[in-house]
Design a protein around this motif. Sequence first.
Motif, PDB file in Angstrom:
ATOM      1  N   LYS A   1      -8.974   1.444  -5.621  1.00 15.70           N
ATOM      2  CA  LYS A   1      -8.831   2.532  -4.649  1.00 15.70           C
ATOM      3  C   LYS A   1      -7.414   2.643  -4.111  1.00 15.70           C
ATOM      4  O   LYS A   1      -7.053   3.658  -3.505  1.00 15.70           O
ATOM      5  N   ARG A   2      -6.609   1.641  -4.347  1.00 13.08           N
ATOM      6  CA  ARG A   2      -5.228   1.695  -3.868  1.00 13.08           C
ATOM      7  C   ARG A   2      -4.313   2.462  -4.823  1.00 13.08           C
ATOM      8  O   ARG A   2      -3.203   2.823  -4.455  1.00 13.08           O
ATOM      9  N   PHE A   3      -4.769   2.702  -6.058  1.00 17.31           N
ATOM     10  CA  PHE A   3      -3.946   3.461  -7.001  1.00 17.31           C
ATOM     11  C   PHE A   3      -3.900   4.934  -6.581  1.00 17.31           C
ATOM     12  O   PHE A   3      -4.920   5.528  -6.224  1.00 17.31           O
TER      13      PHE A   3
ATOM     14  N   TYR B   1       2.743   1.924   6.598  1.00 14.35           N
ATOM     15  CA  TYR B   1       2.048   0.646   6.711  1.00 14.35           C
ATOM     16  C   TYR B   1       0.560   0.929   6.736  1.00 14.35           C
ATOM     17  O   TYR B   1       0.070   1.696   7.569  1.00 14.35           O
ATOM     18  N   GLY B   2      -0.165   0.343   5.799  1.00  9.49           N
ATOM     19  CA  GLY B   2      -1.583   0.643   5.672  1.00  9.49           C
ATOM     20  C   GLY B   2      -2.471  -0.528   6.029  1.00  9.49           C
ATOM     21  O   GLY B   2      -2.024  -1.663   6.179  1.00  9.49           O
ATOM     22  N   VAL B   3      -3.761  -0.223   6.155  1.00 10.92           N
ATOM     23  CA  VAL B   3      -4.755  -1.261   6.449  1.00 10.92           C
ATOM     24  C   VAL B   3      -4.744  -2.320   5.352  1.00 10.92           C
ATOM     25  O   VAL B   3      -4.829  -3.518   5.611  1.00 10.92           O
ATOM     26  N   HIS B   4      -4.605  -1.867   4.101  1.00 12.90           N
ATOM     27  CA  HIS B   4      -4.582  -2.810   2.984  1.00 12.90           C
ATOM     28  C   HIS B   4      -3.418  -3.782   3.103  1.00 12.90           C
ATOM     29  O   HIS B   4      -3.550  -4.968   2.785  1.00 12.90           O
ATOM     30  N   ASP B   5      -2.251  -3.259   3.558  1.00 13.54           N
ATOM     31  CA  ASP B   5      -1.090  -4.127   3.729  1.00 13.54           C
ATOM     32  C   ASP B   5      -1.384  -5.237   4.732  1.00 13.54           C
ATOM     33  O   ASP B   5      -1.045  -6.401   4.515  1.00 13.54           O
ATOM     34  N   PHE B   6      -2.024  -4.845   5.822  1.00 12.53           N
ATOM     35  CA  PHE B   6      -2.341  -5.815   6.873  1.00 12.53           C
ATOM     36  C   PHE B   6      -3.279  -6.893   6.342  1.00 12.53           C
ATOM     37  O   PHE B   6      -3.063  -8.089   6.536  1.00 12.53           O
TER      38      PHE B   6
ATOM     39  N   ASP C   1       0.816  -1.210   0.000  1.00 11.41           N
ATOM     40  CA  ASP C   1       0.000   0.000   0.000  1.00 11.41           C
ATOM     41  C   ASP C   1       0.851   1.261   0.000  1.00 11.41           C
ATOM     42  O   ASP C   1       0.478   2.271  -0.579  1.00 11.41           O
ATOM     43  N   ASN C   2       2.010   1.220   0.642  1.00 12.00           N
ATOM     44  CA  ASN C   2       2.814   2.433   0.766  1.00 12.00           C
ATOM     45  C   ASN C   2       3.680   2.699  -0.461  1.00 12.00           C
ATOM     46  O   ASN C   2       4.418   3.671  -0.498  1.00 12.00           O
TER      47      ASN C   2
END
Length: 372
Positions: free
Chosen positions: A65-67, A282-287, A35-36
């Motif tokens: 939405k991650r773009f 570090y993002g929610v998507h990464d988790f 995500d980062n």
Amino acid sequence: KTDKCDVIILGSDQLFRDRFQKGLSGLPLLDWVRDNQYKIAYGTSFGTDSFENDEYRERMRFFLKRFDRLSVREISGVSLAKEVFSVKAEAVLDPVFLCDREHYDTLAEQGMIRVMKGQIGAYVLDATPERAKLIHTVSDRRDMDVQAILEYDSSPTDGWDIPTLREVKDEEWLALIKSCDFFVTDSFHGVCFAIIYHKQFCVIYDEWQWRGSTRLENILEITGLRDRCARNVEELERHNCYTDLIIDYSEVDKRLNEWRTKSIKWLSEALDYKDSRDYYPYGVHDFVLERYAETEGHIEKAERRINDQINKQERAMNAEVKKQNQEVLHLIKQIKEDSEDILVAVGKEIPLKKKTNMLMCSLLIKKKFMIF
């Protein structure tokens, strides 16, 4: 390792097409990128003006939405991105138009050995008798021979009697378009390079074609060349584009230059934006993606173990154990579906507390696999 990349750029063509998502396995959605990391999409295409794959719609929403920046190749893709996926996108040209023609000339010169000059050139994706008839009509009216190239040396259907080059390299493909007197194609990129090389051409066109007609309609609309389409011989005769209807490329180039300037500006600004972007280590998507990947790993290990047991028991003809193993595989299937639901749920507009609950569920799924 993508950590060494400053920018991840998703390229053009139908990478967002609904019917292609399963076969592409999520790669064009950059589900493998953190995500980062800075992510943009240049001129990526939905292929059509709708997205009818309900199974992948929410998954697409999650990843689009991650773009950080998103551009699409068709004008209709702008509204599709907004209305279906709630993301902002801008329409740009296909990237082949951003390159100076001299670069293509260098490649084309390397492919001239087998290519006839001054003939009718044809690049056809669907080699049917109907399309052969249309090409013959153009050849007869212009009193010229024909030389064709098919997609990836695909086998034509019965009734295809056009002289065709085999085992064609990209350089020969370019050489055919550059050297022909008139060009016939049903291909989007065939049209693009006919325009780049200022060729008189016609497009064999079907609105229903599975390959996607939206992309053809879009480039012809942008360049003001909608009248180059012919669905059949009768329509070709009516338009008469193979003799009397001559393309004025001064007007076409004017339109393209405006779009080219706009497209290069978008790309330049998108790349520059990276330096001013808020950095999220570090993002929610990464988790979620980490938990999802771990869950998939446990699933694969469990499936392999159970399948190995099934194979052994089949040899031993132990029906009771086989039944138990089949029940475990059914449980694995359910857990797979649950883990995918978790991934989709985080992509929706839901409160943070609910997102947290979803993330905890993913951990429970992982824990559940410890029984194997």
